[in-house]
Design an enzyme around this catalytic site. Structure first.
Site, PDB file in Angstrom:
ATOM      1  N   LYS A  90      79.505 -70.107  80.187  1.00 11.51           N
ATOM      2  CA  LYS A  90      78.624 -70.091  79.021  1.00 11.51           C
ATOM      3  C   LYS A  90      77.585 -71.203  79.042  1.00 11.51           C
ATOM      4  O   LYS A  90      76.459 -71.022  78.592  1.00 11.51           O
ATOM      5  CB  LYS A  90      79.461 -70.187  77.741  1.00 11.51           C
ATOM      6  CG  LYS A  90      80.395 -69.004  77.515  1.00 11.51           C
ATOM      7  CD  LYS A  90      81.128 -69.156  76.203  1.00 11.51           C
ATOM      8  CE  LYS A  90      82.065 -67.990  75.928  1.00 11.51           C
ATOM      9  NZ  LYS A  90      83.218 -67.981  76.837  1.00 11.51           N
TER      10      LYS A  90
ATOM     11  N   ARG B  44      80.104 -56.612  81.837  1.00 13.43           N
ATOM     12  CA  ARG B  44      81.061 -55.513  81.972  1.00 13.43           C
ATOM     13  C   ARG B  44      80.882 -54.558  80.804  1.00 13.43           C
ATOM     14  O   ARG B  44      80.063 -54.800  79.913  1.00 13.43           O
ATOM     15  CB  ARG B  44      82.485 -56.067  81.938  1.00 13.43           C
ATOM     16  CG  ARG B  44      82.736 -56.959  80.716  1.00 13.43           C
ATOM     17  CD  ARG B  44      84.175 -57.362  80.556  1.00 13.43           C
ATOM     18  NE  ARG B  44      84.360 -58.450  79.606  1.00 13.43           N
ATOM     19  CZ  ARG B  44      84.395 -58.317  78.296  1.00 13.43           C
ATOM     20  NH1 ARG B  44      84.217 -57.127  77.750  1.00 13.43           N
ATOM     21  NH2 ARG B  44      84.589 -59.363  77.508  1.00 13.43           N
TER      22      ARG B  44
ATOM     23  N   HIS C 172      88.843 -65.325  65.892  1.00 10.98           N
ATOM     24  CA  HIS C 172      87.620 -65.261  66.696  1.00 10.98           C
ATOM     25  C   HIS C 172      87.620 -64.049  67.625  1.00 10.98           C
ATOM     26  O   HIS C 172      86.848 -63.999  68.579  1.00 10.98           O
ATOM     27  CB  HIS C 172      87.412 -66.539  67.517  1.00 10.98           C
ATOM     28  CG  HIS C 172      87.287 -67.772  66.690  1.00 10.98           C
ATOM     29  ND1 HIS C 172      86.251 -67.996  65.827  1.00 10.98           N
ATOM     30  CD2 HIS C 172      88.106 -68.848  66.559  1.00 10.98           C
ATOM     31  CE1 HIS C 172      86.407 -69.155  65.218  1.00 10.98           C
ATOM     32  NE2 HIS C 172      87.532 -69.690  65.637  1.00 10.98           N
TER      33      HIS C 172
END
Length: 674
Positions: free
Chosen positions: A116, A297, A235
C-alpha cells in the site's frame, strides 16, 4: 482459448468460477486440502487434486503444491480466485515459467500495487489523489507515533500488505497508539507474513467506494462503474451495492477516469478494483475522494457489478487472459437498475461477530424469486471449518431501483433457513430494513453506530418461545410414537407422553436455556393445543396449536396468529428457524443440577479452537466485568476474550503460542469481587 482451467482456491469463488468455465466448455480442475475433501467446490469440478493438510499454509498457499496439481492434471491455465495466492506476484511468475496461463494481471502490476505504501507513491505520480498520511519505510514505534501526531487523530493504522481489514486499527487517542500498533503488526504478520504498516488520516464520515476496472493486453482499459462497500464490521465489508447511493454523475466520471489512469499507470491487464475513500460529511463530491489501494484480482463483491451491467466478469477474465480484446468501449458499458449483495458469515453478531464453526444442519433458500442470486460455498451437511474464512456465501438482489432491491433482498433473507453454526442472517435482514440504510445515510461507521438496533439483546419474544414449545412437544410426541412402533406393542395411553392423566390433563413444567438465559414455562394441554404460562412479561398465557411435517416444518397458530417456522435438531436440543432468525433451545434436564454458566463455574473458556496471541491476565489480579484477559486468533481474526463477571484471577492456564481446543479453560477465578 485454453481448454482446461485449474482453480487455485476453495469455497464460493471456486464454485462460481467453475460454473462460468463449464459454460464456456472448459475442463474444470479443483484442488483441496484434507479439510475440504468433501467440499462443495470439489463436487462441482470435473476433477479434483489433493494439495496438503488442512492449514492454508500447508495447502492453498503452497505454490509448489498448486503447480504439481497443474502438472498432474494437465491444466493449461490457473485462476487464483481471491485471497490465498491471488495477489502473489511470485506465483504469477511461477505459473508463466511452468507454461501456464495465469488468469490475472502481470506480476509487475501485482507488485506495483501489492504494498500500500509504494502504491500510494505511484498513484501520486500518476495524479491520483491519495489520503494524507505516512507511507514510508521507517517502522520504529516512536517515529510512527510522532507521524500520527502530525497527521492528527483519529488515525488509521493499516498493514502494508494484504487487505480484508486484517492488520487495521483505528486509533482515537495518542495513549492508545502503541498498543494498537503492536496488535496491527502482530495480525499483519500472521495474515501476510509482513508486519509493516502505514499510518493515515481517518476520514470523519468515510464512504468506501471502489471502481471495477478491466484492461486487456492491447492497451485498452475501461471502468465498469462503482460499488459502495461502506457497511463493514471489523474493517471487513459485509454489504455492498452498485451503483453507490447518492453518487453524482460527474463524480462517477471523475472517479472512473482516475481508476482507469491508475490501471494504465502500471500496465494492468484483467480484472481489478481501485478502492477510494470519500468524505460524505457534506454529501458525495467530485473533489472529495482519495485513493486507498488497488486489488489486483476479482473482488468478492463483483456480482453487484455483473447485475447492473449484465456482464460475466469471470468470462471477461478468461477471454482477456487468452489474449482477446475487451468486448466493449467505455461508452458501451451498461448501467441498469440497482444491486445489493450481503455476505452470509458463520459468526455471532451478539458476540462482536466472533466466528463460529460446525456442521451446516440446514441451508435452504426460498424459491421463485428470480431477481435474487445466491453464490454459496457450502451445502447443507457441509462442515464450516476453523481453518478458513467464515463466509458461507453471498446473496445478491437486483431491482429497477435501490428500494426495490433492498425490499427484495430483505424478503429473501427473512425466508432463508440457516442452522448449525451461528450466522449473521438476522443481522443482515435487520440492516436491509433499517430506516437510515434505506434512506442511503451510510458510511463506514454505520454498523457501530446502529449496533443496538441491528443486534438486539438476547431476550427472546413470547411468540418464539411458544413456537419452540410447540416444536419440542410435537417432536417429543413423534419420538415416543416411533419408539412405541419399534417396540411393536399395542397403542397404549401410558406410552403417549402427552401429559394425559386419569381425570383430565395436568400441567407440565418445561425448562430451556435460550439465548444464554434459563426459561421456565408451564404448559397445559388445551384441546388440540396448549396454554403456555411464563412466556409473557405481563403474566398472560399464550394459546398455541401446531402441526409438524416430516421435514420438521412447523405451522402454528399463536394467539390467533398463523405462523410458520422450522425445528432443526442439534444435540439434545434444537434450533428454531423463524423469519430469518435462528434461536437455539437447550433442553434442561430436571435431574441435571450442573447447569451453571462459565461465569458461575469460575473459568474463562475458549469459545472455539484457536491460537493464543496475547495473555493480559495475571494471577491474583482483580478484574472487572468486560476486562480483556486473553487475545485469541481463530479463523484469521483476533478476538479479545473478556471477564464475564467481576472476579479475582486464580490461575492463567495458557501462554502465548498455545493452540487450544473449544471449551479449554484459559483463566480460572478465585471468587467474584465484592
Amino acid at each position: 482459448m485454453f481448454k482446461s482451467l485449474l482453480i487455485a482456491n476453495r469455497g464460493e469463488i471456486a464454485v462460481r468460477i467453475i460454473r462460468t468455465a463449464r459454460r464456456m466448455g472448459l475442463k474444470t480442475i479443483a484442488v483441496y486440502s484434507d479439510a475440504d475433501a468433501n467440499a462443495y467446490h470439489v463436487a462441482e469440478a470435473d476433477e479434483a487434486y489433493r494439495i496438503g493438510p488442512a492449514p492454508a499454509a500447508e495447502s492453498y498457499l503452497r505454490v509448489e503444491a498448486i503447480l504439481d496439481a497443474c502438472a498432474r492434471s494437465g491444466a493449461e491455465a490457473v485462476h487464483p480466485g481471491y485471497g490465498f495466492l491471488s495477489e502473489n506476484a511470485s506465483f504469477a511468475e511461477a505459473c508463466a515459467k511452468a507454461g501456464l496461463v495465469f488468469v490475472g494481471p502481470p506480476a509487475d502490476a501485482i507488485r506495483a500495487m501489492g504494498l500500500k505504501d509504494a502504491a500510494k507513491v505511484l498513484m501520486e505520480k500518476a495524479g491520483v489523489p491519495v489520503v494524507p498520511g505516512y507511507h514510508g519505510d521507517n517502522q520504529d514505534a516512536d517515529f510512527l507515533s510522532v507521524q500520527a501526531e502530525k497527521i492528527g487523530y483519529p488515525v488509521l493504522i493499516k498493514a502494508v500488505a494484504g487487505g480484508g481489514g486484517k492488520g487495521m486499527r483505528r486509533v482515537d487517542e495518542p495513549a492508545d497508539f502503541a498498543k494498537e500498533l503492536k496488535s496491527a503488526q502482530r495480525e499483519a504478520g500472521s495474515a501476510f507474513g509482513d508486519e509493516r504498516v502505514l499510518v493515515e488520516k481517518y476520514v470523519a464520515r468515510p464512504r468506501h467506494i471502489e471502481i471495477q476496472v478491466f484492461a486487456d493486453s492491447h492497451g485498452r482499459a475501461v471502468s465498469l462503474h462503482e460499488r459502495d462497500c461502506s457497511l463493514q464490521r471489523r474493517h471487513q465489508k459485509v454489504i455492498e451495492e452498485a451503483p453507490a447511493p447518492g453518487m453524482p454523475p460527474e463524480m462517477r466520471k471523475t472517479m472512473g477516469e482516475a481508476a482507469v489512469a491508475a490501471a494504465k499507470a502500471i500496465g494492468y491487464s484483467g480484472a481489478g478494483t481501485v478502492e477510494f475513500i470519500a468524505d460524505a460529511s457534506e454529501g458525495l463530491k467530485a473533489d472529495s475522494f482519495w485513493f486507498m489501494e488497488m486489488n489486483t484480482r476479482l473482488q468478492v463483491e463483483h456480482p453487484v457489478t455483473e447485475a447492473i451491467t449484465g456482464l460475466d466478469l469471470v468470462e471477461w477474465q478468461l477471454r482477456v487472459a487468452s489474449g482477446e480484446h475487451l468486448p466493449m468501449t467505455q461508452s458501451e458499458v451498461p448501467l441498469n437498475g440497482h444491486a445489493v449483495e450481503v455476505r452470509l458469515y458463520a459468526e455471532d453478531p451478539a458476540k462482536n461477530f466472533f466466528p463460529s464453526t460446525g456442521r451446516m444442519l440446514r441451508l435452504r433458500a426460498p424459491s421463485n424469486m428470480p431477481h435474487v442470486r445466491t453464490d454459496m460455498g457450502v451445502r447443507e451437511g457441509d462442515e464450516v471449518s476453523m481453518f478458513y474464512d467464515p463466509m458461507i456465501g453471498k446473496i445478491i438482489a437486483h431491482g429497477e431501483t435501490r428500494l426495490i432491491a433492498l425490499r427484495t433482498l430483505r424478503g429473501f433473507l427473512s425466508r432463508m433457513e440457516v442452522a448449525g453454526p451461528k450466522t449473521n442472517l438476522a443481522f443482515l435482514a435487520a440492516v436491509m430494513g433499517h430506516d437510515a440504510f434505506m434512506a442511503g445515510d451510510i458510511d463506514t461507521g454505520f454498523i457501530d453506530r446502529h449496533l443496538d438496533a441491528l443486534v438486539p439483546g438476547r431476550c427472546v419474544g413470547a411468540r418464539v418461545l411458544a413456537l419452540g414449545v410447540a416444536g419440542h412437544l410435537l417432536q417429543r410426541k413423534t419420538d415416543a410414537e416411533v419408539a412405541q412402533q419399534r417396540r411393536d406393542e399395542p397403542h397404549s395411553p401410558w406410552a403417549a407422553n402427552d401429559s394425559w392423566v386419569l381425570g383430565g390433563h395436568r400441567s407440565e413444567v418445561l425448562k430451556f436455556t435460550v439465548a444464554d438465559e434459563e426459561v421456565t414455562l408451564t404448559v397445559t394441554p388445551d384441546g388440540d393445543g396448549w396454554r403456555i404460562a411464563g412466556a409473557c412479561a405481563d403474566g398472560e398465557e399464550i394459546v398455541v396449536s401446531a402441526v409438524m411435517d416430516d421435514d420438521h416444518a412447523l405451522t402454528a397458530t399463536v394467539d390467533g396468529v398463523r405462523l410458520t417456522a422450522s425445528c432443526v435438531q442439534k444435540g439434545t436440543g434444537f434450533i428454531l428457524l423463524h423469519e430469518g432468525a435462528a434461536t437455539e433451545f437447550e433442553i434442561v434436564d430436571p435431574m441435571d443440577v450442573d447447569v451453571a454458566s462459565d461465569a458461575d463455574t469460575g473459568a474463562l473458556k475458549a469459545p472455539m479452537p484457536g491460537k493464543i496471541i496475547q495473555v493480559l491476565a495475571e494471577s491474583g489480579a482483580r478484574v472487572k466485568k468486560g476486562a480483556g484477559l486473553v487475545v485469541m486468533e481463530a479463523m484469521k481474526m483476533e478476538q479479545t476474550l473478556v471477564a464475564g463477571v467481576d472476579s479475582v484471577v486464580a490461575d492463567v492456564r495458557v501462554a502465548v503460542g498455545d493452540q487450544v481446543e473449544a471449551g479449554a479453560v484459559l483463566v480460572s477465578f478465585e471468587e467474584k469481587a465484592e
